[in-house]
Design an enzyme around this catalytic site. Structure first.
Site, PDB file in Angstrom:
ATOM      1  CE  LYS A  58       7.673  -0.260 -11.412  1.00 23.34           C
ATOM      2  NZ  LYS A  58       7.010   0.667 -10.453  1.00 23.34           N
ATOM      3  CE1 TYR A  69       3.079  -2.693  -8.798  1.00 22.01           C
ATOM      4  CE2 TYR A  69       2.814  -2.702 -11.182  1.00 22.01           C
ATOM      5  CZ  TYR A  69       3.608  -2.525 -10.059  1.00 22.01           C
ATOM      6  OH  TYR A  69       4.927  -2.185 -10.203  1.00 22.01           O
ATOM      7  CG  PHE A 100      -1.381   5.143  -7.509  1.00 20.03           C
ATOM      8  CD1 PHE A 100      -0.901   3.872  -7.812  1.00 20.03           C
ATOM      9  CD2 PHE A 100      -1.309   5.573  -6.192  1.00 20.03           C
ATOM     10  CE1 PHE A 100      -0.361   3.037  -6.839  1.00 20.03           C
ATOM     11  CE2 PHE A 100      -0.783   4.747  -5.197  1.00 20.03           C
ATOM     12  CZ  PHE A 100      -0.307   3.470  -5.529  1.00 20.03           C
ATOM     13  NE  ARG A 128      11.242  -2.060  -1.641  1.00 17.73           N
ATOM     14  CZ  ARG A 128      10.057  -1.669  -2.167  1.00 17.73           C
ATOM     15  NH1 ARG A 128       9.405  -2.453  -3.023  1.00 17.73           N
ATOM     16  NH2 ARG A 128       9.551  -0.511  -1.849  1.00 17.73           N
ATOM     17  CB  THR A 175       7.892   4.727  -3.881  1.00 20.42           C
ATOM     18  OG1 THR A 175       7.939   3.553  -3.064  1.00 20.42           O
ATOM     19  CG2 THR A 175       6.835   4.559  -4.960  1.00 20.42           C
ATOM     20  NE  ARG A 190      11.547   2.767  -7.546  1.00 17.34           N
ATOM     21  CZ  ARG A 190      10.761   2.096  -6.699  1.00 17.34           C
ATOM     22  NH1 ARG A 190      10.937   2.217  -5.392  1.00 17.34           N
ATOM     23  NH2 ARG A 190       9.816   1.303  -7.170  1.00 17.34           N
ATOM     24  CG  ASN A 232       8.704   3.920  -9.529  1.00 15.01           C
ATOM     25  OD1 ASN A 232       8.439   3.060 -10.362  1.00 15.01           O
ATOM     26  ND2 ASN A 232       8.265   3.873  -8.290  1.00 15.01           N
ATOM     27  CG  HIS A 271       8.079  -4.537  -8.754  1.00 12.58           C
ATOM     28  ND1 HIS A 271       7.114  -4.113  -7.863  1.00 12.58           N
ATOM     29  CD2 HIS A 271       8.316  -5.857  -8.479  1.00 12.58           C
ATOM     30  CE1 HIS A 271       6.775  -5.155  -7.088  1.00 12.58           C
ATOM     31  NE2 HIS A 271       7.485  -6.214  -7.441  1.00 12.58           N
ATOM     32  CD  GLU A 282       6.065  -9.192  -6.293  1.00 10.25           C
ATOM     33  OE1 GLU A 282       5.306  -8.407  -5.703  1.00 10.25           O
ATOM     34  OE2 GLU A 282       7.274  -8.938  -6.510  1.00 10.25           O
TER      35      GLU A 282
HETATM   36  P1  ADP Z   1       7.185   0.377  -4.566  1.00  8.31           P
HETATM   37  O1  ADP Z   1       7.261   0.113  -6.064  1.00  8.31           O
HETATM   38  O2  ADP Z   1       8.313   1.264  -4.108  1.00  8.31           O
HETATM   39  O3  ADP Z   1       7.053  -0.876  -3.754  1.00  8.31           O
HETATM   40  P2  ADP Z   1       4.345   0.825  -4.077  1.00  8.31           P
HETATM   41  O4  ADP Z   1       4.224  -0.653  -3.911  1.00  8.31           O
HETATM   42  O5  ADP Z   1       3.794   1.695  -3.005  1.00  8.31           O
HETATM   43  O6  ADP Z   1       5.874   1.265  -4.320  1.00  8.31           O
HETATM   44  O7  ADP Z   1       3.625   1.263  -5.424  1.00  8.31           O
HETATM   45  C1  ADP Z   1       3.698   0.460  -6.581  1.00  8.31           C
HETATM   46  C2  ADP Z   1       3.934   1.353  -7.771  1.00  8.31           C
HETATM   47  O8  ADP Z   1       2.800   2.204  -7.967  1.00  8.31           O
HETATM   48  C3  ADP Z   1       5.104   2.344  -7.633  1.00  8.31           C
HETATM   49  O9  ADP Z   1       6.367   1.763  -7.887  1.00  8.31           O
HETATM   50  C4  ADP Z   1       4.744   3.388  -8.652  1.00  8.31           C
HETATM   51  O10 ADP Z   1       5.044   2.986  -9.988  1.00  8.31           O
HETATM   52  C5  ADP Z   1       3.233   3.466  -8.476  1.00  8.31           C
HETATM   53  N1  ADP Z   1       2.863   4.508  -7.500  1.00  8.31           N
HETATM   54  C6  ADP Z   1       3.031   4.473  -6.153  1.00  8.31           C
HETATM   55  N2  ADP Z   1       2.591   5.589  -5.562  1.00  8.31           N
HETATM   56  C7  ADP Z   1       2.094   6.382  -6.563  1.00  8.31           C
HETATM   57  C8  ADP Z   1       1.482   7.675  -6.623  1.00  8.31           C
HETATM   58  N3  ADP Z   1       1.287   8.383  -5.516  1.00  8.31           N
HETATM   59  N4  ADP Z   1       1.119   8.143  -7.837  1.00  8.31           N
HETATM   60  C9  ADP Z   1       1.310   7.428  -8.965  1.00  8.31           C
HETATM   61  N5  ADP Z   1       1.878   6.194  -8.984  1.00  8.31           N
HETATM   62  C10 ADP Z   1       2.272   5.676  -7.812  1.00  8.31           C
HETATM   63 MG    MG Z   2       5.500  -2.265  -3.644  1.00 10.30          MG
END
Ligand code: ADP
Ligand code: MG
Length: 140
Positions: free
Chosen positions: A11, A51, A59, A87, A93, A104, A114, A117, A128
């Site tokens: 990212k 997304y 968010f 993962r 996350t 992370r 973070n 992805h 994807e």
């Molecule tokens: P992951 O990337 O671990 O699969 P998610 O699919 O839940 O997590 O979320 C997608 C992305 O959205 C996260 O990697 C992060 O960049 C962002 N994100 C998730 N939760 C939050 C939050 N509470 N506040 C801000 N950004 C968030």
């Molecule tokens: Mg995800």
């Protein structure tokens, strides 16, 4: 264990800090092979579409802004159990909850910034990979 492919994104917070090689090293040390990789700038449309599963979340707007704020590196990773394995290597996350030694934990700034992805299931991995690498021959 089945050989799988998964979609990874390094990212903007990580490309900005010149961490592509460091993150790739975590990926390779975990036994995953980087079989496709390109550095691109996502359009707003692409980020919103990628997304879209999160479009009702509070968010979402900030996440899209973040993902288009700088270049990303999109990658296909291959290996035994690659989806779950990546993962695991990524960590939780929210980096505050991530295990020691994960990408992370070691590199992420906060729950949004973070660093990486990774696909979460075989169906989303296939979708994807097609989203970013449609029409490109990937040699495993
Ligand atoms: P992951 O990337 O671990 O699969 P998610 O699919 O839940 O997590 O979320 C997608 C992305 O959205 C996260 O990697 C992060 O960049 C962002 N994100 C998730 N939760 C939050 C939050 N509470 N506040 C801000 N950004 C968030
Ligand atoms: Mg995800």
């Amino acid at each position: 264990m089945a050989v799988e492919r998964t979609l990874s994104i390094i990212k903007p917070d990580a490309t900005e800090r010149n961490l592509t090689g460091s993150i790739n090293s975590y990926i390779e040390k975990a036994g995953l092979r980087i079989i496709a990789q390109k550095r691109i700038r996502l359009t707003r449309k692409q980020a919103e579409s990628f997304y879209s599963v999160h479009k009702e979340r509070s968010f979402f707007g900030e996440l899209v802004e973040f993902m288009i704020s700088g270049p990303v590196v999109v990658q296909v990773l291959e290996g035994a159990n690659a989806i779950a394995k990546y993962r695991e290597v990524m960590g939780a996350t929210n980096p505050a909850n991530a295990d020691a030694g994960t990408i992370r934990k070691d590199f992420a700034v906060d729950v949004q910034n973070n660093s990486v992805h990774g696909s979460d299931a075989p169906e989303t991995a296939a979708q994807e990979i097609a989203f970013y690498f449609a029409g490109i021959e990937i040699v495993g």
